[in-house]
Enzyme design. Structure first.
Site, PDB file in Angstrom:
ATOM      1  N   GLU A  15       4.043  -5.895   6.407  1.00 17.51           N
ATOM      2  CA  GLU A  15       3.425  -5.952   5.085  1.00 17.51           C
ATOM      3  C   GLU A  15       4.413  -5.290   4.125  1.00 17.51           C
ATOM      4  OE1 GLU A  15      -0.623  -4.560   5.104  1.00 17.51           O
ATOM      5  OE2 GLU A  15      -1.123  -5.716   6.892  1.00 17.51           O
TER       6      GLU A  15
ATOM      7  N   ARG B 265     -11.115 -11.858   9.612  1.00 13.67           N
ATOM      8  CA  ARG B 265     -10.176 -10.741   9.716  1.00 13.67           C
ATOM      9  C   ARG B 265     -10.941  -9.475  10.044  1.00 13.67           C
ATOM     10  NH1 ARG B 265      -5.417 -11.881   6.916  1.00 13.67           N
ATOM     11  NH2 ARG B 265      -4.561 -10.214   8.196  1.00 13.67           N
TER      12      ARG B 265
END
Ligand code: ZN
Length: 276
Positions: free
Chosen positions: A3, A256
């Site tokens: 990320e 998720r």
């Protein structure tokens, strides 16, 4: 999974290894990361060219190579590493850029990463579509608050939208919401101005702490076998909350998974909802 912090570390390393250097040889075998672009043409366009800049925006990197940009997205398992010129290719090596004294290799076991070459004046659409980057642009709580008011999505879903905030994925969203003491299923439009400010601070602190924990020439992602977990609540279901000691829970939203502390991150109750 890489990320913003992991990609920022890659950008810093690439800047140190490549900026100002001439690529004496490029080797890029044809794999899925090229999405059908011709590998030999790509190698030819990079060889003999100088790397003039390394930039990052969200989870995208780009190398300025003369009049082109070489865009790199690390996907789920990609990483850039430095090796000796004579070191043999790694089994998962998908690209190699040789400079005078080193060889910079792109490794990607699962091949979800991307490598795209574009002329400088044809910016990649994915790059152009990115929202505010917390490090490059900084986050403006008023602007973010206005965006949140206009959506019916949950705050967790909005945080994963790269066109709103660039670079936050499942890990940073989970960590930032815990730091801000916000339940991930809260409607984004229900956040008060003070809560949005807390969220901005949570994102900034989570990114800063992850950068400090992970920075180095060779990164290990938390999903890799035996990797340390530098995060407060991510992938820590069942463990005690580092703030209050309550057991961390796991919920699934839109496929998720998110971990959260039910005490620090309460869902807004009846009282909260009936307030004007
Ligand atoms: Zn807690």
């Amino acid at each position: 999974m890489p990320e913003l912090p992991e990609v920022e570390i890659a950008a810093r390393n690439l800047r140190r290894w490549l900026a100002g250097q001439k690529i004496v040889a490029a080797r890029i075998p044809a794999t899925r990361i090229l999405r059908g672009a011709a590998a030999p043409a790509l190698e030819k366009r990079l060889s003999g060219r100088k790397v003039t800049a390394v930039e990052r925006r969200g989870k995208w990197l780009r190398l300025g190579v003369d009049r082109d940009w070489l865009y790199s997205h690390l996907g789920m398992t990609g990483k850039w590493v430095r090796r000796g010129r004579d070191e043999p290719a790694h089994r998962h090596e998908r690209a190699r850029l040789d400079v005078a004294r080193a060889s910079v290799r792109y490794l990607d076991p699962r091949l979800f990463g991307r490598l795209v070459l574009r002329a400088r004046d044809e910016e990649l659409a994915d790059w152009r579509a990115l929202g505010a980057d917390p490090l490059v642009d900084g986050l403006d709580a008023d602007a973010l608050g206005a965006t949140l008011k206009r959506t019916s999505r949950s705050i967790k879903e909005v945080l994963l939208d790269q066109t709103v905030i660039a670079g936050v994925g499942n890990i940073q969203a989970t960590e930032a919401l815990w730091r801000a003491r916000l339940h991930p299923a809260r409607r984004a439009s229900s956040l008060s101005a003070a809560e949005v400010r807390r969220l901005v601070k949570g994102i900034e602190r989570s990114i800063a702490d992850t950068l400090a924990d992970e920075e180095g020439p060779e990164i290990t992602y938390v999903e890799e076998p035996g990797a340390p977990n530098p995060f407060r609540v991510y992938a820590r279901a069942g463990e005690p909350c580092p703030r209050c000691g309550r057991r961390i829970e796991r919920i699934v939203q839109a496929g998720r998974s998110t971990t959260l502390c039910p005490k620090c991150q309460p869902r807004a109750g009846r009282n909260a909802r009936s307030r004007p």
